[in-house]
Design a protein around this motif. Structure first.
Motif, short mmCIF file in Angstrom:
data_model
loop_
_atom_site.label_atom_id
_atom_site.label_comp_id
_atom_site.label_asym_id
_atom_site.label_seq_id
_atom_site.Cartn_x
_atom_site.Cartn_y
_atom_site.Cartn_z
N GLY A 57 24.08 19.12 -1.78
CA GLY A 57 24.38 20.03 -2.96
C GLY A 57 23.47 20.89 -3.31
O GLY A 57 23.67 22.05 -4.15
N GLN A 58 22.30 20.78 -3.04
CA GLN A 58 21.27 21.91 -3.31
C GLN A 58 21.18 22.97 -2.05
O GLN A 58 20.85 23.99 -2.16
CB GLN A 58 19.89 21.40 -3.81
N VAL A 59 21.10 22.00 -0.75
CA VAL A 59 20.68 23.00 0.42
C VAL A 59 21.86 22.43 1.41
O VAL A 59 22.03 21.28 1.67
CB VAL A 59 19.25 22.76 1.01
N LYS A 60 22.25 23.44 2.23
CA LYS A 60 23.21 23.16 3.24
C LYS A 60 22.65 23.73 4.47
O LYS A 60 22.47 25.00 4.45
CB LYS A 60 24.85 23.81 2.85
N ILE A 61 22.53 22.89 5.42
CA ILE A 61 22.09 23.52 6.79
C ILE A 61 23.19 23.57 7.72
O ILE A 61 24.29 22.76 8.12
CB ILE A 61 21.16 22.42 7.55
N GLU A 62 23.40 24.95 8.13
CA GLU A 62 24.46 24.93 9.12
C GLU A 62 23.89 25.30 10.63
O GLU A 62 22.68 26.14 10.62
CB GLU A 62 25.10 26.40 8.86
#
Ligand code: LMR
Length: 329
Positions: A57-62
């Motif tokens: 919800g705060q950080v998304k790693i792709e």
């Protein structure tokens, strides 16, 4: 100022979970050039999973494996332009920016992966992690793959057998000098082109840890492999300094804690992953594997020893001595 404000502030300062909630998750693109079933590929996926669990919800790693977003030729520019935020290139691809990093490429300098890991915990190596700041790049940690093994289209037993062959190397002058010292040609090519170059005959040989040999099916075009661990493939996890320092403090601290945890597990598991890959190469029966004996190792070491002297002033005598010392304890 309410009591609640101070409670929230205290939680943030103490590293608790109550840091300010961001409207949209921060997207962090993590690109690399190998496949998922390698020490680095697994590390990137583990990082993604832990970030999702702890900062969802705060950080998304792709994660972009296999040079699908950027590759060796353009990834550093993309990082500087903040088009990608995390990379983990081989230090061999960074040593044009910081000469001290060439220490990792010097052949037969480290006796084994344990010595490399010991070096990474010492001050000189920690200093090298900070050696890219002038380029706007922050080093966050070292991830190891494994020993580089020589491979070729013909049987190699002694250093003299390399004469006349062309070998693919990463973009490192030291790795190139290794082959040139032995009378071979060194051709710098991006990782994504290695299989094609071997298949077409543009080069006849390469140097890779088992996980990369298998991951790119290089064994299918390399009938001879010498298990020599002549140097060790080490990565530096790097980020764009401005981007990283611009993250809210609590988020950055949590990302760094997660990364430290992943670093431990990548470095703990790398040897086992390479051992498994070796077993699969043996089982595939594509290549004859020559295991270097201690006496043969000494002959190879002697043949390339002048390189250590040649690069000493660029690498730094202090760095070199610190690296050599890790073979003793
Ligand atoms: C290579 O180019 O051979 C390696 O650095 C690839 C990698 O990332 O393991």
């Amino acid at each position: 100022m309410t009591k609640r404000f101070f409670a929230t502030l205290a939680a943030v300062l103490l590293g608790g979970a109550a840091w300010p909630v961001l409207a949209d998750p921060v997207v962090i693109k993590f690109a690399h050039v190998v496949n998922d079933d390698t020490p680095k590929g697994r590390g990137a996926l583990q990082f993604q999973k832990l970030v999702q669990e702890r900062l969802g919800g705060q950080v998304k790693i792709e994660v972009y494996p296999n040079s699908t977003l950027v590759g060796d030729a353009d990834e550093l520019e993309a990082l500087k332009a903040n088009k990608v935020q995390l990379l983990a290139p081989s230090v061999s691809k960074l040593n044009g920016l910081a000469k001290g990093l060439q220490v990792y490429d010097l052949p037969y300098l480290f006796d084994n992966l344990e010595a490399v890991k010991r070096f990474q915990r010492r001050d000189k190596s920690r200093e090298l992690l900070g050696s890219l700041v002038a380029h706007g790049i922050t080093g966050l940690g070292y991830w190891n793959n494994g020993g580089r093994q020589l491979s070729a289209t013909r049987d190699i037993r002694t250093p003299a057998d390399l004469k006349g062959l062309a070998f693919r190397v990463e973009s490192s002058d030291v790795l190139a000098a290794y082959f040139q010292q032995l009378g071979a040609q060194a051709v710098k090519l991006p990782f994504a082109q290695v299989y094609g170059a071997l298949q077409s005959g543009k080069v006849q040989g390469a140097e890779n840890p088992w996980s990369n040999l298998l991951g790119q099916k290089l064994n299918t075009v390399q009938p001879y492999i010498v298990e020599d661990n002549h140097s060790f493939l080490t990565y530096m996890v790097i980020t764009n300094t401005n981007f990283w320092n611009g993250l809210p403090f609590g988020i950055r601290a949590e990302l760094e804690a997660i990364l430290d945890e992943v670093t431990l597990s990548v470095n703990r598991d790398a040897e086992a992953i390479n051992a498994k890959a070796r077993e699969r190469v043996v089982a595939a029966n594509t290549s004859k594997i020559l295991v270097q004996t201690p006496a043969e190792r000494e002959a190879w070491r002697a043949a390339v020893a002048p390189l250590i002297k040649r690069y000493e002033s660029e690498v730094g005598s202090d760095v070199l001595r610190a690296a050599e010392a890790t073979n003793r304890r």
